[in-house]
Design a protein around this motif. Sequence first.
Motif, PDB file in Angstrom:
ATOM      1  N   PRO A 214      66.325-147.076  19.135  1.00 41.86           N
ATOM      2  CA  PRO A 214      67.097-148.164  18.539  1.00 41.86           C
ATOM      3  C   PRO A 214      66.970-149.490  19.289  1.00 41.86           C
ATOM      4  CG  PRO A 214      68.543-146.566  19.616  1.00 41.86           C
ATOM      5  CD  PRO A 214      67.182-145.956  19.575  1.00 41.86           C
ATOM      6  N   ALA A 215      66.509-149.452  20.524  1.00 43.06           N
ATOM      7  CA  ALA A 215      66.356-150.687  21.287  1.00 43.06           C
ATOM      8  C   ALA A 215      64.979-151.328  21.079  1.00 43.06           C
ATOM      9  CB  ALA A 215      66.572-150.420  22.780  1.00 43.06           C
ATOM     10  N   GLY A 216      64.080-150.633  20.401  1.00 41.27           N
ATOM     11  CA  GLY A 216      62.740-151.162  20.182  1.00 41.27           C
ATOM     12  C   GLY A 216      62.685-152.120  19.002  1.00 41.27           C
ATOM     13  N   TYR A 217      61.509-152.635  18.733  1.00 42.67           N
ATOM     14  CA  TYR A 217      61.330-153.603  17.655  1.00 42.67           C
ATOM     15  C   TYR A 217      61.819-153.044  16.320  1.00 42.67           C
ATOM     16  CZ  TYR A 217      59.032-156.466  14.119  1.00 42.67           C
ATOM     17  OH  TYR A 217      58.784-157.261  13.009  1.00 42.67           O
ATOM     18  N   LEU A 218      61.380-151.830  15.980  1.00 40.98           N
ATOM     19  CA  LEU A 218      61.771-151.246  14.702  1.00 40.98           C
ATOM     20  C   LEU A 218      63.260-150.922  14.677  1.00 40.98           C
ATOM     21  CD1 LEU A 218      58.685-148.939  14.074  1.00 40.98           C
ATOM     22  CD2 LEU A 218      59.276-151.024  12.828  1.00 40.98           C
ATOM     23  N   GLY A 219      63.795-150.464  15.805  1.00 41.12           N
ATOM     24  CA  GLY A 219      65.214-150.176  15.875  1.00 41.12           C
ATOM     25  C   GLY A 219      66.064-151.416  15.648  1.00 41.12           C
ATOM     26  N   ILE A 220      65.615-152.532  16.190  1.00 34.93           N
ATOM     27  CA  ILE A 220      66.341-153.789  15.988  1.00 34.93           C
ATOM     28  C   ILE A 220      66.237-154.236  14.530  1.00 34.93           C
ATOM     29  CG2 ILE A 220      66.351-156.241  16.602  1.00 34.93           C
ATOM     30  CD1 ILE A 220      65.403-155.347  19.417  1.00 34.93           C
ATOM     31  N   GLN A 221      65.051-154.081  13.932  1.00 31.29           N
ATOM     32  CA  GLN A 221      64.886-154.445  12.524  1.00 31.29           C
ATOM     33  C   GLN A 221      65.762-153.584  11.625  1.00 31.29           C
ATOM     34  OE1 GLN A 221      62.961-157.111  11.468  1.00 31.29           O
ATOM     35  NE2 GLN A 221      62.824-157.433  13.686  1.00 31.29           N
ATOM     36  N   ALA A 222      65.974-152.336  12.029  1.00 32.82           N
ATOM     37  CA  ALA A 222      66.771-151.416  11.218  1.00 32.82           C
ATOM     38  C   ALA A 222      68.228-151.851  11.119  1.00 32.82           C
ATOM     39  CB  ALA A 222      66.681-150.008  11.798  1.00 32.82           C
ATOM     40  N   SER A 223      68.684-152.636  12.070  1.00 28.55           N
ATOM     41  CA  SER A 223      70.068-153.098  12.024  1.00 28.55           C
ATOM     42  C   SER A 223      70.296-154.079  10.877  1.00 28.55           C
ATOM     43  CB  SER A 223      70.446-153.762  13.346  1.00 28.55           C
ATOM     44  OG  SER A 223      69.680-154.945  13.557  1.00 28.55           O
ATOM     45  N   ALA A 224      69.205-154.657  10.358  1.00 28.42           N
ATOM     46  CA  ALA A 224      69.318-155.626   9.255  1.00 28.42           C
ATOM     47  C   ALA A 224      69.046-155.009   7.896  1.00 28.42           C
ATOM     48  CB  ALA A 224      68.356-156.790   9.483  1.00 28.42           C
ATOM     49  N   GLY A 225      68.604-153.753   7.859  1.00 31.75           N
ATOM     50  CA  GLY A 225      68.302-153.109   6.587  1.00 31.75           C
ATOM     51  C   GLY A 225      67.312-151.982   6.759  1.00 31.75           C
ATOM     52  N   PRO A 226      66.986-151.270   5.674  1.00 35.42           N
ATOM     53  CA  PRO A 226      66.064-150.125   5.756  1.00 35.42           C
ATOM     54  C   PRO A 226      64.685-150.532   6.272  1.00 35.42           C
ATOM     55  CG  PRO A 226      67.214-150.173   3.648  1.00 35.42           C
ATOM     56  CD  PRO A 226      67.495-151.479   4.308  1.00 35.42           C
ATOM     57  N   ILE A 227      64.113-149.670   7.075  1.00 31.67           N
ATOM     58  CA  ILE A 227      62.759-149.897   7.586  1.00 31.67           C
ATOM     59  C   ILE A 227      61.744-149.521   6.511  1.00 31.67           C
ATOM     60  CG2 ILE A 227      61.043-149.095   9.253  1.00 31.67           C
ATOM     61  CD1 ILE A 227      63.012-151.036  10.411  1.00 31.67           C
ATOM     62  N   GLU A 228      60.758-150.390   6.327  1.00 30.28           N
ATOM     63  CA  GLU A 228      59.694-150.175   5.351  1.00 30.28           C
ATOM     64  C   GLU A 228      58.338-150.287   6.044  1.00 30.28           C
ATOM     65  OE1 GLU A 228      60.393-153.213   2.503  1.00 30.28           O
ATOM     66  OE2 GLU A 228      62.202-152.269   1.666  1.00 30.28           O
ATOM     67  N   THR A 229      57.297-149.997   5.298  1.00 33.15           N
ATOM     68  CA  THR A 229      55.937-150.060   5.829  1.00 33.15           C
ATOM     69  C   THR A 229      55.642-151.431   6.432  1.00 33.15           C
ATOM     70  OG1 THR A 229      55.250-148.489   4.122  1.00 33.15           O
ATOM     71  CG2 THR A 229      53.515-149.710   5.235  1.00 33.15           C
ATOM     72  N   ARG A 230      56.090-152.469   5.760  1.00 33.93           N
ATOM     73  CA  ARG A 230      55.770-153.824   6.216  1.00 33.93           C
ATOM     74  C   ARG A 230      56.289-154.103   7.617  1.00 33.93           C
ATOM     75  NH1 ARG A 230      60.069-157.374   5.784  1.00 33.93           N
ATOM     76  NH2 ARG A 230      61.879-156.587   4.623  1.00 33.93           N
ATOM     77  N   HIS A 231      57.381-153.451   8.021  1.00 28.47           N
ATOM     78  CA  HIS A 231      57.912-153.677   9.357  1.00 28.47           C
ATOM     79  C   HIS A 231      56.939-153.179  10.427  1.00 28.47           C
ATOM     80  CE1 HIS A 231      61.804-153.747   7.025  1.00 28.47           C
ATOM     81  NE2 HIS A 231      61.857-154.878   7.692  1.00 28.47           N
ATOM     82  N   ALA A 232      56.299-152.050  10.161  1.00 29.10           N
ATOM     83  CA  ALA A 232      55.305-151.542  11.103  1.00 29.10           C
ATOM     84  C   ALA A 232      54.123-152.501  11.209  1.00 29.10           C
ATOM     85  CB  ALA A 232      54.831-150.157  10.684  1.00 29.10           C
TER      86      ALA A 232
END
Length: 330
Positions: A214-232
Amino acid sequence: MLKQLKANPMAGHEGRSLGFDLGGTQVRAALVEKGTILARASARTDVGGGPQGVMAQFRQLASEVCKQTGFDAVRAVGMSAPGPLDTEAGVVEHIPTLPGWDGFPLRDRLADAFDRPAVLENDGIAAAFGEWKYGAGRGLEHLVYVTVSTGIGGGVVVDGRLLHGRKGMGGHVGHFRIAPDGPVCSCGAVGCFEALAAGTALGERAANAATRNPAGYLGIQASAGPIETRHAVEGARGGDPECLALMAEEADLLGVGFTGLLHLYSPQRIIMGGGVSRAFDLLDAGIHRRIRQDAMAPFKDVPVVPAQLGDNCGLLGVASLALSMVGTDS
């Protein structure tokens, strides 16, 4: 009823035609002449309206793309759709994202609606034809087109001919097994190429990574909404190690599947389209590394390249196939 004609992909492609694309979220139409889209329009698919509601949408879209030039010059119409489809009979077998279409005689209804010869084609095969004639496959005799998006589909050209197979169902390139276990595919099998390497699978791996860290890039992005392919993809472009590892894994899985397709069809080139292909620069090296490692010697140097036509390849392909039905000469 208007007599249905069989498309001949080797015929000429002069004149104007309408290309339609039926998708689970969007329907699209294009007026095409000489491999050029003159006008296009789209709408959100009326899923609840079923076949009748969607056919009404296609009539409306046709009016929009033909409003400047009129319909009289249109010689044929073509429909690109997901499957499985029996394109010989012109009938929808089953579309998972569109309930109520099973057994629908889509080709006949299209011909009736527009009073023109009509062709129904699998969306992967239509896209392959478009790239073959107007995109990254021009001049080739042998190619495989693979679209990597929500799922994995495609089409194949062998010996200068578009591969159709029984009922026109050839080229389901996402549904061969590349692992003895793994996630369940949309087709119900386990370990399919699609289940492991489609954009949806990449998105799920990214979401799992966000949960683990949760402290990584994707974890931080997840706080704003669902993670999708584009986030990777975005994270990898920014140099995030976790996202770079996810893209490396995706490239390796694509390389495994592409190696199987090289051995099956012996193409001169594999063309990669679909939403994930927009990250081809991040995938290129890993795809070719796996191919060089696993492919038999005569196949190691076959290139994988990105598609050139974007989301127009299916519209161009099916419109061109429709023209080939009416015996035009180049």
